[in-house]
Write an enzyme that holds these catalytic residues in place. Structure first.
Site, PDB file in Angstrom:
ATOM      1  N   ARG A 238       0.860  -1.189   0.000  1.00 12.10           N
ATOM      2  CA  ARG A 238       0.000   0.000   0.000  1.00 12.10           C
ATOM      3  C   ARG A 238       0.894   1.235   0.000  1.00 12.10           C
ATOM      4  NH1 ARG A 238      -2.998  -3.167  -1.445  1.00 12.10           N
ATOM      5  NH2 ARG A 238      -5.121  -3.672  -0.741  1.00 12.10           N
ATOM      6  N   GLU A 267      -4.981   6.707  -7.431  1.00  8.76           N
ATOM      7  CA  GLU A 267      -4.996   5.798  -8.574  1.00  8.76           C
ATOM      8  C   GLU A 267      -6.262   6.037  -9.389  1.00  8.76           C
ATOM      9  OE1 GLU A 267      -4.463   1.770  -7.242  1.00  8.76           O
ATOM     10  OE2 GLU A 267      -2.525   2.200  -6.308  1.00  8.76           O
ATOM     11  N   HIS A 286      -0.787  -0.871 -10.515  1.00  6.17           N
ATOM     12  CA  HIS A 286      -1.456  -1.689  -9.496  1.00  6.17           C
ATOM     13  C   HIS A 286      -1.999  -2.979 -10.108  1.00  6.17           C
ATOM     14  CE1 HIS A 286      -3.676  -1.408  -5.364  1.00  6.17           C
ATOM     15  NE2 HIS A 286      -3.148  -2.613  -5.575  1.00  6.17           N
TER      16      HIS A 286
END
Length: 319
Positions: A238, A267, A286
């Site tokens: 994270r 994001e 991601h």
């Protein structure tokens, strides 16, 4: 009447192909949305008539404000069994059941090694140079054998990381606030005396911690200064575990050699963000969990969550 189910952020358009949604028969009408919708008004207009929503990780936050605008929502399903972007107390107050699914650790572990190897071997620069008919060989790669991998966290993914590192002939040290000597011994790794000791000793530092109040900002400006100038920092966990501004500065000044990143505070990553441009950053959008086996599990278990909900016996409840 059929229940309506929306699958959000189906970027690749594969959600309806990765599992057999037809088993829901005449009970549920399912559709997926490929585009990411940042605007709350637009999102509400697309899913306001849905009793069920399936979301992928933290791509779309379900805040108290958004939940309040979805009075028909009864069941919210997230991939995985953790989702920090869902306001669980608000969902409970509104009577929305929140359920999760299993999630494999193999795919994010493999992506972590792709980032490490990509940085160590300068794969992007060398491949891009070859395609552009540029210089034949530009860099000297780094040998991982004999180097030290520092693992911040030795859970499911961290344990797998240790095994691969040992296969490469690397030394492995690990640290977290809860890590015991017995757990380290189980994986044949050295327990670092402190976070500072791990950072100072490691050639590659890889983050595998759950985001919490204790881990947020764990790698700050001071911690980055304790790393070797030749070291790489890898984060597929994270983003908030690392102070992002301090990381950018450390990369710009050469305080650390480079970073491999799959997670970001915002994001999709803004187009003008410096992490998109720094030459010593290898970044991916991601995708650590975005893999065939994981997706099959997510959507297969999402269907099972819906079936259990309809039967009045919800499973894998969160909160």
């Amino acid at each position: 009447m059929k229940l309506k189910c929306a699958i959000l952020d189906d970027y690749q358009g594969v959600a309806l192909k990765m599992a057999d949604w037809s088993v829901l028969g005449e009970q549920v009408e399912v559709f997926s949305l490929r585009d990411h919708i940042d605007d709350e008004d637009q999102l509400v207009s697309r899913i306001k008539d849905c009793e069920i929503v399936v979301i992928m990780r933290e791509r779309t936050p379900f805040t108290a404000a958004l939940l309040a605008r979805l009075p028909k929502l009864q069941l919210l399903i997230t991939s995985g069994m953790r989702n920090a972007s869902i306001d669980l107390p608000a969902a409970t107050r509104q009577g929305v059941i929140v359920c999760g699914t299993a999630s494999g650790s193999e795919a994010p572990m493999e992506l972590t090694w792709a980032l490490i190897l990509g940085l160590a071997k300068h794969l992007v620069a060398e491949s891009s140079g070859l395609r552009a008919n540029g210089p034949w060989q530009q860099h000297v790669g780094i040998t991982l054998h004999g180097k030290t991998l520092g693992l911040l966290g030795l859970g499911k993914i961290g344990g797998q990381m240790a095994k691969v590192a040992q296969a490469f002939g690397m030394n492995v040290v690990a640290w977290s606030q809860n890590l015991t000597a017995e757990r380290a011994q189980e994986f044949g790794v050295q327990l670092a005396e402190s976070k500072q000791a791990l950072l100072a000793a490691s050639d590659v530092v890889s983050v595998h911690l759950v985001l919490s109040d204790r881990s947020r900002g764990l790698i700050d400006r001071q911690a980055l200064a304790q790393m070797k100038n030749s070291a790489f920092l890898i984060n597929t966990s994270r983003a908030a575990i690392i102070d992002q501004q301090a990381l950018v500065e450390a990369l710009q000044t050469g305080q650390i050699a480079g970073a491999g990143l799959d997670v970001f505070e915002v994001e999709p990553l803004p187009a003008d963000h410096p992490l998109r441009r720094l030459p010593n950053v290898l970044a991916t959008p991601h995708v650590g969990y975005v893999a065939d086996d994981n997706y099959r599990t997510y959507f297969r278990e999402a269907i099972a969550d819906i079936q259990a909900f309809i039967a009045g016996e919800p499973v894998r409840k969160l909160g």
